[in-house]
Design an enzyme around this catalytic site. Structure first.
Site, short mmCIF file in Angstrom:
data_model
loop_
_atom_site.label_atom_id
_atom_site.label_comp_id
_atom_site.label_asym_id
_atom_site.label_seq_id
_atom_site.Cartn_x
_atom_site.Cartn_y
_atom_site.Cartn_z
N GLN A 117 0.81 -1.22 0.00
CA GLN A 117 0.00 0.00 0.00
C GLN A 117 0.84 1.27 0.00
O GLN A 117 0.29 2.37 -0.09
CB GLN A 117 -0.92 0.01 1.23
CG GLN A 117 -1.93 -1.12 1.28
CD GLN A 117 -3.00 -1.00 0.22
OE1 GLN A 117 -3.27 0.08 -0.31
NE2 GLN A 117 -3.64 -2.12 -0.11
N CYS B 283 -8.90 -8.73 4.78
CA CYS B 283 -7.75 -9.62 5.01
C CYS B 283 -6.89 -9.10 6.16
O CYS B 283 -5.66 -9.24 6.13
CB CYS B 283 -6.92 -9.78 3.74
SG CYS B 283 -7.76 -10.66 2.43
#
Length: 442
Positions: A231, A399
């Site tokens: 990310q 997740c």
């Protein structure tokens, strides 16, 4: 135009936040112009799950198949040489993009999950390797350190490694505002730690972690450091030399590249003694019936025919992001995130799970929405009602179920931004959230 001037429509917002024209950028992404559910403009706020792809990437992948399709490295005909050139050129581009000093430190994988598993399984295989792999050996009495905010891809492989080897898994906890609790860092990362694996930017909380502080402690005790950059690399300038970690994993599909391609970067002196993860073609040096020796990195870790077209597409994505400038991308996303956090504060019953301010956080905002009587509205209901308005968000535990357990929620709704997100899309989301609450008025 200021950030507060945007109208409620997907393409509206400041044109020159971060130094590039957002409207021009959006024209590079065909999917952003489509409508859904009849005539509703698509408001795509799910970039933390996967980014959309610009024409330059789509064209690069199609051109590879149309004109250069062949297997790489061993062919001597013209198509094989062209394919190899394109594939290895992407390795050069990725190395430059993350500040790697040696192109041989860039290993292509399918995604971040495979990159992280590669390191974990290499540590399992170290028990049967030679003395050169000593630093990777893990066994009873050793410790593996992760954090409570990890994506499952940077948690489950280390849980599995601990079970296979008898090592102990430990973790750094979270503060109430969704940041790492580093108050007891020295007692969590001890002299028994062999590896410290942690996320750079959380996919559920948005938190950007203090890499230098964690790495400094890991170095004090001689532990390897593995950073999940899934990310962070797509959204911010990342330089592996400045980070000081030993390994970095990231994935192409979150940075405007195709699905099916990721990267493991590792220090060459470590890759050179790390046992391979997969066996087969491309990764060998010499094979006899009695045994095999392995190629030097990076090919040691790229067994079999690789994802050639996807790697070419990744190179095109790197070119695209480089042309925009990662500092400009980061500035744009920071502005949109700050705007969204301010706007969410005006939605009654909305609780942000993660840092409430834009400092040291990225553009993934998870939240729980409540009715007027305080009862939570299930994220699946939120996501479905927003989808009927053309607004694409993510719902679930993303997740990262331990984070949901830590904050006492079964799931969250997540809006996540990228370089093509506008404040107009944020306004559309806020209007949609008001509509969700009206739907549940009792």
């Amino acid at each position: 135009m200021t950030l507060t001037d945007a109208a409620v429509r997907p393409g509206s917002g400041p044109r020159l936040v971060g130094g590039f024209d957002v409207e021009q950028v959006r024209r590079d992404f065909p999917v952003l112009a489509r409508t859904v559910h009849g005539d509703r403009p698509l408001v795509y706020l799910d970039s933390a799950a996967t980014s959309q792809k610009p024409l330059a990437v789509l064209d690069a992948e199609r051109t590879y198949y149309e004109l250069h399709n062949a297997n790489v490295h061993r062919g001597i005909h013209v198509l094989a040489e062209e394919a190899t050139g394109l594939y290895e050129a992407s390795r050069d581009k990725v190395a430059a993009f993350i500040g790697a000093g040696d192109r041989r430190e860039v290993v292509f994988t399918k995604n971040s999950s495979e990159a992280l598993n590669l390191v974990a399984y290499a540590m399992s295989n170290a028990g049967a390797a030679g003395a050169e792999a000593e630093r990777f050996r893990v066994g009873p009495g050793d410790e593996i350190v992760v954090t409570e905010m990890e994506h499952h891809s940077n948690l489950v492989p280390w849980q599995m490694l601990a079970r296979r080897t008898g090592a102990t898994l430990r973790w750094i906890g979270l503060t109430d505002d969704g940041r790492l609790d580093l108050s007891n860092l020295d007692s969590i990362i001890t002299e028994r730690a062999k590896v410290v694996a942690f996320v750079h930017q959380s996919n559920i909380l948005g938190t950007i972690n203090p890499v230098a502080q964690v790495v400094a402690r890991a170095r004090e005790v001689g532990a390897l450091t593995v950073l999940d950059g899934s990310q962070s690399v797509p959204h911010n300038p990342v330089d592996v030399t400045e980070l000081g970690v030993d390994f970095l994993a990231f994935t192409g599909h979150k940075m405007c590249a195709p699905t099916g391609v990721g990267v493991l970067w590792g220090r060459y002196e470590l890759l050179g003694v790390m046992p391979p993860f997969l066996g087969g073609g491309e990764m060998i040096e010499l094979v006899t019936m009695e045994g095999s020796t392995y190629a030097a990195p990076p090919h040691r870790f790229e067994a079999g025919t690789p994802m050639i077209a996807q790697v070419v597409g990744l190179g095109a994505a790197v070119d695209y992001l480089t042309a925009l400038g990662m500092p400009a991308v980061a500035e744009h996303e920071h502005a949109v995130t700050a705007y969204a956090l301010d706007a969410f504060a005006e939605v009654p019953g909305l609780r942000i799970i993660g840092p409430p301010a834009a400092d040291a956080r990225g553009g993934a905002i998870s939240f729980v929405l409540h009715e007027d009587d305080g009862r939570p509205i299930h994220p699946h209901d939120v996501g479905q009602i927003l989808d009927e308005r053309g607004i694409a968000v993510r719902v679930g535990h993303h997740c990262a179920r331990p984070v949901c357990l830590r904050f006492g929620v079964p799931a969250t709704t997540r809006a996540s931004f990228h370089l093509y997100t506008t404040t107009g899309e944020v306004d559309a989301l806020v209007e949609g959230l008001h509509g969700v609450r009206r739907f549940f008025l009792r």
